[in-house]
Design a protein around this motif. Structure first.
Motif, PDB file in Angstrom:
ATOM      1  N   ILE A   1      -4.454  33.010  22.402  1.00  0.00           N
ATOM      2  CA  ILE A   1      -3.806  31.740  22.743  1.00  0.00           C
ATOM      3  C   ILE A   1      -2.520  31.643  21.931  1.00  0.00           C
ATOM      4  O   ILE A   1      -2.512  31.859  20.715  1.00  0.00           O
ATOM      5  N   SER A   2      -1.423  31.373  22.615  1.00  0.00           N
ATOM      6  CA  SER A   2      -0.119  31.271  21.969  1.00  0.00           C
ATOM      7  C   SER A   2       0.519  29.955  22.373  1.00  0.00           C
ATOM      8  O   SER A   2       0.518  29.597  23.555  1.00  0.00           O
ATOM      9  N   LEU A   3       1.042  29.212  21.415  1.00  0.00           N
ATOM     10  CA  LEU A   3       1.673  27.918  21.668  1.00  0.00           C
ATOM     11  C   LEU A   3       3.086  27.965  21.108  1.00  0.00           C
ATOM     12  O   LEU A   3       3.305  28.380  19.963  1.00  0.00           O
ATOM     13  N   SER A   4       4.058  27.530  21.901  1.00  0.00           N
ATOM     14  CA  SER A   4       5.444  27.662  21.455  1.00  0.00           C
ATOM     15  C   SER A   4       6.289  26.487  21.910  1.00  0.00           C
ATOM     16  O   SER A   4       5.926  25.744  22.826  1.00  0.00           O
ATOM     17  N   TRP A   5       7.429  26.338  21.249  1.00  0.00           N
ATOM     18  CA  TRP A   5       8.386  25.284  21.579  1.00  0.00           C
ATOM     19  C   TRP A   5       9.772  25.730  21.120  1.00  0.00           C
ATOM     20  O   TRP A   5       9.900  26.656  20.311  1.00  0.00           O
ATOM     21  N   ALA A   6      10.795  25.097  21.664  1.00  0.00           N
ATOM     22  CA  ALA A   6      12.184  25.421  21.304  1.00  0.00           C
ATOM     23  C   ALA A   6      12.856  24.179  20.744  1.00  0.00           C
ATOM     24  O   ALA A   6      12.674  23.064  21.255  1.00  0.00           O
ATOM     25  N   LEU A   7      13.652  24.365  19.701  1.00  0.00           N
ATOM     26  CA  LEU A   7      14.307  23.241  19.039  1.00  0.00           C
ATOM     27  C   LEU A   7      15.514  22.723  19.804  1.00  0.00           C
ATOM     28  O   LEU A   7      15.927  21.590  19.628  1.00  0.00           O
ATOM     29  N   SER A   8      16.118  23.570  20.656  1.00  0.00           N
ATOM     30  CA  SER A   8      17.239  23.119  21.476  1.00  0.00           C
ATOM     31  C   SER A   8      17.144  23.797  22.831  1.00  0.00           C
ATOM     32  O   SER A   8      16.381  24.747  23.006  1.00  0.00           O
ATOM     33  N   ARG A   9      17.909  23.295  23.768  1.00  0.00           N
ATOM     34  CA  ARG A   9      17.851  23.856  25.113  1.00  0.00           C
ATOM     35  C   ARG A   9      18.603  25.173  25.203  1.00  0.00           C
ATOM     36  O   ARG A   9      18.116  26.150  25.752  1.00  0.00           O
ATOM     37  N   ALA A  10      19.828  25.204  24.671  1.00  0.00           N
ATOM     38  CA  ALA A  10      20.686  26.378  24.822  1.00  0.00           C
ATOM     39  C   ALA A  10      21.007  26.981  23.460  1.00  0.00           C
ATOM     40  O   ALA A  10      20.962  26.299  22.435  1.00  0.00           O
ATOM     41  N   PRO A  11      21.332  28.267  23.404  1.00  0.00           N
ATOM     42  CA  PRO A  11      21.714  28.899  22.142  1.00  0.00           C
ATOM     43  C   PRO A  11      22.883  28.171  21.488  1.00  0.00           C
ATOM     44  O   PRO A  11      23.852  27.805  22.158  1.00  0.00           O
ATOM     45  N   GLY A  12      22.765  27.952  20.201  1.00  0.00           N
ATOM     46  CA  GLY A  12      23.815  27.266  19.473  1.00  0.00           C
ATOM     47  C   GLY A  12      23.775  25.763  19.622  1.00  0.00           C
ATOM     48  O   GLY A  12      24.576  25.049  19.013  1.00  0.00           O
ATOM     49  N   GLY A  13      22.834  25.248  20.412  1.00  0.00           N
ATOM     50  CA  GLY A  13      22.736  23.806  20.624  1.00  0.00           C
ATOM     51  C   GLY A  13      22.129  23.100  19.422  1.00  0.00           C
ATOM     52  O   GLY A  13      21.566  23.718  18.513  1.00  0.00           O
ATOM     53  N   ARG A  14      22.246  21.780  19.433  1.00  0.00           N
ATOM     54  CA  ARG A  14      21.729  20.966  18.328  1.00  0.00           C
ATOM     55  C   ARG A  14      20.201  21.017  18.318  1.00  0.00           C
ATOM     56  O   ARG A  14      19.556  20.774  19.332  1.00  0.00           O
ATOM     57  N   ALA A  15      19.620  21.339  17.173  1.00  0.00           N
ATOM     58  CA  ALA A  15      18.167  21.473  17.052  1.00  0.00           C
ATOM     59  C   ALA A  15      17.531  20.101  16.899  1.00  0.00           C
ATOM     60  O   ALA A  15      17.089  19.705  15.819  1.00  0.00           O
ATOM     61  N   SER A  16      17.474  19.347  17.981  1.00  0.00           N
ATOM     62  CA  SER A  16      17.024  17.957  17.923  1.00  0.00           C
ATOM     63  C   SER A  16      15.606  17.752  18.443  1.00  0.00           C
ATOM     64  O   SER A  16      15.076  16.648  18.364  1.00  0.00           O
ATOM     65  N   ARG A  17      15.002  18.786  18.964  1.00  0.00           N
ATOM     66  CA  ARG A  17      13.668  18.616  19.547  1.00  0.00           C
ATOM     67  C   ARG A  17      12.578  18.723  18.482  1.00  0.00           C
ATOM     68  O   ARG A  17      12.757  19.350  17.438  1.00  0.00           O
TER      69      ARG A  17
END
Length: 733
Positions: free
Chosen positions: A569-585
Motif C-alpha cells: 500500500i502506497s499513499l502519496s501527495w504533491a505540495l504543488s500542481r506544477a514544477p516550481g510552483g508554490r508548495a501550498s498544499r
C-alpha cells in the motif's frame, strides 16, 4: 426431499440451475470456516445480522450458510432468495452455491428479482405484456427538458438523469423534489424547481409511450405487492428465506420491497459494513443496517473481523483511519485482525509537484513489475477521473501497460474532444472571432474559448458530471498556462499541435495492465499492490464535502481504497500542481497521526509540516526546476523535461540515428507483442538521438531508461548509436 424448482411460480433460471441432492454429511460444509463464519452458517432460524469487515470472507460465510441449510434439509433451494447489488456478485454467488450442492437457489440483484416477478404477474394484474423497459433514459430526459424549454448540455443531462434516479429510489414524486433536496442538503446540478419540471415531464412521456425505466421495475413491484395481497401471499409462499448482501447500500425503495417480500416473517439474514457506505449520493443509506437490531430485537448478531485479504500492516492503517471517524456509522466500526503473515510497511511519499508524483508512482510500479508482481495485480486509485491523465502519461513513459476502469481516457472524453475541436477552430479562424478580440496571451485565449464549453473561473458546487466536465476543461487551461511558461512565444496553433501529439501518444495498450480507477469504481475489487494518489486537502476530502457527514463519507472512501490492498500500500501527495510552483498544499487530514512525522488530530502540530511524511519515513528532497539546456527556460512539460529542452528550441538530433532507433523499436515491439512505446517513447528516442550516449552510464542518465530497460535494450541501443550493425539486421529470411 422434493425439488421445489419444478413447481416454482416463476420461470426456470436461464442458466438451467437445478437442485442438487445434498450429500448425507451436511457438516462437511462447515469445514474450513472460522468460528464466526461457522456461527453465521449455522444460524438458520430467525433474523440474523452479520457485520462483516473488508476481506473477512462474508460471501464464503453466507453461501456456506445457505448450503448448510440445504444439505441439512432445513431449507429447500427454491425457497431461498439471495439478493446482492451487482450482476457480477450475483453470478459469483450462484457459482459458489452450485459447487456446494445448492444450485437451485435464486441469487439475483434487486432489479433482476423484481423484474422476473413483474413479468410473471403483470398479465394477471394489468393484462397484456409488461411495457417495454427503457434501458437508457438519457434521451427521454433530454426530450423532457426540451419540452420544458430548459437547455441542458451533455453533462448536465447526465446529472439531471441521476437526480431523477435518486428521487425515485427515495420515493420522491416530482412535486416534492425541491423540498426533498432542501431537506437532505443535496447539491442539485440545476435549480431544483427546473429539475422537478423535467422529472414531471419525463414521467408523463413514459406514460404516453407505455415504457418503464429501471427504477419503475422496483416501484411497480412494490405497488402490486401493496395492492394485491393475494399476489404478495403467493410470493411469500414461494420464498421462505432471504439473504441480503451489501446491506449498507440499500435504498429506501429496496428496503420497502424487501419488507413486502418478507411480510410478517423474520427469516432474513443481512450482511454489511457501515464503514463501506460510499454511495449516499445515489440514495444508499446504512440506517437499515444500523437499525436492524431495533426492528428485530431477537436478531442474532455476528461480527466478522478476521481479515484474510490484507497484511497486518495494511489492516493497521485501515483501523487507524476508522479510529478517527465520527458519526453514527463510526460507532459501529469493526476493528479488523489480519490473518496473514507480516508484509511491507505502508509507504508514504511526498512529492514536490503532480508530475513528480505521477513519475515516482510509475517508477515504483515498474520496479514492482520487474520484481514479479503482475501488472494486473496493481492499481492506481484517485478521487476523481480528471486525475487520470497525468498517470496515463507517466505509465506510458515508463513503458508500463495500463487499463482504465470506469472512465474514458482523458483525451477520449467527450468534453476534451469538444474542447479540442473548439481550440482548433479558434486557431484557424481566430482572426474573425469576436470572442478573441480583447485577449492577447495564449492562456486568456484558451479560457475564452473554453468558457463556451462550460469552463468558469470558479468550479461548480457539488459532484457529478458537471464537476467532472469542469475538471477536464480546467486541466486544459492549466496545460495552456504551463505550455506558455515553457514557450512564451507559443500560439494557439502550437498548443493545438501539442494536444494532438499528447493524444496520439496516450493510446491505452490492449494487453492487461495496471488498473487506473476512481475510488468509487474500485469498490468490491482487490489487488496485490495499491497506490492511493493525490491525497491532499481539497481532493481528499473533496472540496465540496462541506457537512460533517459528507466529510465522514470521504474518510470511508479512503478506507475502502486502503482495504483493496493485499500486500503493498502506497499513499502519496504533491505540495504543488506544477514544477516550481508554490508548495501550498497539505496532505489529507485523514492521515494525521498515521503518517510518519504527523500528529493525531487535536494535538499540537496536527497536520503541520506537510513534508513530515516521506518515502520510508524520511523527508523527500524536493527537486529544483528543470531548465532547457538551450535557452534556460524552466520546463514544465514531462516530454520536454525528458529532452532537457523546449520543444521549439533547436535540436542537434541525428535524424538518421533517430530513424534507425525507431525501426529497431518497431522490431522489438513486434517480437514482444507490445505497443511501441512500451519499449521506448518517442521522446526517449529523441533524447537518445540528441545525446548519442557512448556507454551504460550515459544511457542510464536519459529519462525513460531505467535499470530494467538498460539491461534489456542497452546493448542494442549503444550499438546503434556507435553505428554498428545488429546481429541479423541484414538477414533476408
Amino acid at each position: 426431499m422434493t425439488a421445489a424448482t419444478h413447481s416454482s411460480l416463476f420461470p426456470q433460471d436461464p442458466d438451467g440451475s437445478q437442485f442438487v441432492a445434498p450429500p448425507r454429511d451436511a457438516d462437511a460444509v462447515l469445514d474450513g470456516l472460522d468460528p464466526e463464519q461457522r456461527e453465521v452458517a449455522t444460524a438458520l432460524h430467525g433474523p440474523v445480522c452479520v457485520l462483516a469487515g473488508a476481506g473477512t470472507g462474508k460471501t464464503r460465510a453466507i453461501t456456506h450458510r445457505i448450503a448448510y441449510g440445504v444439505r441439512a434439509g432445513i431449507l429447500q433451494p427454491a425457497s431461498v432468495l439471495a439478493v446482492t447489488f451487482t450482476n457480477r456478485a450475483a453470478g459469483e454467488m450462484r457459482g459458489r452455491l452450485r459447487q456446494l450442492g445448492a444450485g437451485g437457489v435464486q441469487a439475483r440483484t434487486f432489479h433482476s428479482a423484481a423484474l422476473r416477478q413483474l413479468q410473471y404477474f403483470w398479465p394477471k394484474v394489468v393484462g397484456g405484456e409488461l411495457p417495454r423497459l427503457l434501458e437508457r433514459k438519457v434521451q427521454l430526459v433530454a426530450e423532457s427538458a426540451a419540452r420544458c424549454r430548459i437547455r441542458l448540455d451533455r453533462n448536465e443531462l447526465r446529472d439531471v438523469t441521476g437526480e431523477i434516479e435518486w428521487a425515485k429510489v427515495t420515493q420522491t414524486v416530482p412535486a416534492d423534489y425541491p423540498a426533498a433536496v432542501a431537506k437532505s442538503h443535496r447539491d442539485a446540478p440545476r435549480d431544483p424547481a427546473e429539475i422537478g419540471q423535467i422529472y414531471a415531464m419525463y414521467e408523463q412521456l413514459k406514460r404516453d409511450r407505455s415504457v418503464i425505466d429501471f427504477e419503475d421495475v422496483l416501484l411497480l413491484t412494490v405497488g402490486i405487492l401493496q395492492d394485491r395481497h393475494d399476489i404478495a401471499d403467493q410470493i411469500r409462499g414461494q420464498y421462505q428465506h432471504f439473504v441480503v448482501d451489501e446491506y449498507q447500500d440499500v435504498s429506501p425503495l429496496q428496503q420497502r420491497l424487501l419488507e413486502l417480500w418478507m411480510g410478517d416473517r423474520e427469516n432474513i439474514c443481512v450482511v454489511g459494513d457501515a464503514s463501506q457506505t460510499i454511495y449516499s449520493f445515489t440514495g444508499a443509506t446504512p440506517d437499515h443496517l444500523l437499525n436492524f437490531r431495533t426492528r428485530h430485537p431477537s436478531a442474532t448478531m455476528v461480527k466478522l473481523i478476521r481479515d484474510y485479504r490484507s497484511t497486518p500492516q495494511v489492516v493497521h492503517l485501515a483501523n487507524g483511519l476508522l479510529n478517527q471517524a465520527r458519526g453514527r456509522a463510526a460507532e459501529h466500526r469493526l476493528e479488523l485482525i489480519s490473518q496473514r503473515d507480516a508484509g511491507p510497511e505502508p509507504v508514504y511519499t511526498e512529492y514536490a509537484d503532480e508530475p513528480a508524483e505521477a513519475e515516482g508512482t510509475a517508477r515504483r510500479i515498474r520496479d514492482l513489475v520487474a520484481a514479479g508482481v503482475p501488472a494486473g495485480e496493481i492499481a492506481v486509485l484517485y478521487r476523481i477521473n480528471a486525475q487520470s491523465e497525468v498517470y496515463e502519461q507517466a505509465l506510458a513513459d515508463a513503458g508500463v501497460p495500463y487499463q482504465l476502469r470506469g472512465a474514458e481516457r482523458f483525451f477520449e472524453r467527450q468534453e476534451v474532444r469538444e474542447a479540442g475541436a473548439a481550440l482548433r477552430g479558434a486557431a484557424r479562424f481566430g482572426g474573425n472571432d469576436s470572442l478573441l478580440d480583447d485577449v492577447v496571451d495564449l492562456p486568456s485565449q484558451v479560457r475564452a474559448v473554453l468558457s463556451t464549453k462550460g469552463w468558469t473561473t470558479e468550479p461548480p458546487t457539488g459532484s457529478g458530471a458537471v464537476r467532472d466536465r469542469w475538471e477536464s476543461l480546467a486541466a486544459l487551461v492549466r496545460l495552456a498556462e504551463d505550455f506558455v511558461r515553457a514557450r512564451p512565444e507559443a500560439t494557439l496553433g502550437d498548443l493545438v499541435t501539442e494536444l494532438d501529439e499528447r493524444a496520439a501518444a496516450q493510446h491505452a495498450p490492449t494487453v492487461q495492465g495496471v488498473t487506473l480507477a476512481s475510488l468509487h469504481a474500485a469498490k468490491g475489487l482487490e489487488w496485490d499492490a495499491v497506490f492511493l494518489v493525490g491525497l491532499t486537502e481539497g481532493m481528499m476530502p473533496i472540496t465540496y464535502a462541506k457537512t460533517d457527514e459528507q466529510v465522514e463519507e470521504e474518510r470511508r472512501l479512503l478506507y475502502v481504497g486502503v482495504t483493496r490492498a493485499r500486500l503493498h500500500i502506497s499513499l502519496s501527495w504533491a505540495l504543488s500542481r506544477a514544477p516550481g510552483g508554490r508548495a501550498s498544499r497539505r496532505p489529507t487530514r485523514f492521515l494525521s497521526g498515521l503518517r510518519p512525522g504527523s500528529s493525531a488530530p487535536g494535538t499540537r502540530g496536527a497536520g503541520a509540516a506537510a513534508g513530515g511524511a516521506a518515502e520510508r519515513g524520511g523527508r523527500r528532497k524536493r527537486r529544483g526546476p528543470v531548465l532547457c539546456r538551450v535557452c534556460g527556460t524552466t520546463l514544465t512539460d514531462a516530454g520536454e523535461m525528458k529532452l532537457m529542452r523546449c520543444e521549439g528550441c533547436p535540436s542537434d538530433m541525428d535524424e538518421g540515428l533517430y530513424e534507425r532507433l525507431r525501426e529497431w523499436r518497431s522490431d522489438q515491439a513486434k517480437q514482444l507483442g507490445q505497443p511501441a512505446y512500451c519499449v521506448f517513447t518517442d521522446k526517449t528516442l529523441m533524447a537518445i538521438a540528441e545525446s548519442v550516449p557512448g556507454d551504460d552510464g550515459e544511457l542510464s542518465r536519459i529519462s525513460g531508461v531505467g535499470g530494467r530497460k538498460l539491461e534489456r535494450f542497452g546493448a542494442d541501443v549503444l550499438a546503434i548509436c556507435a553505428g554498428e550493425e545488429l546481429a541479423g539486421e541484414d538477414d533476408e529470411s
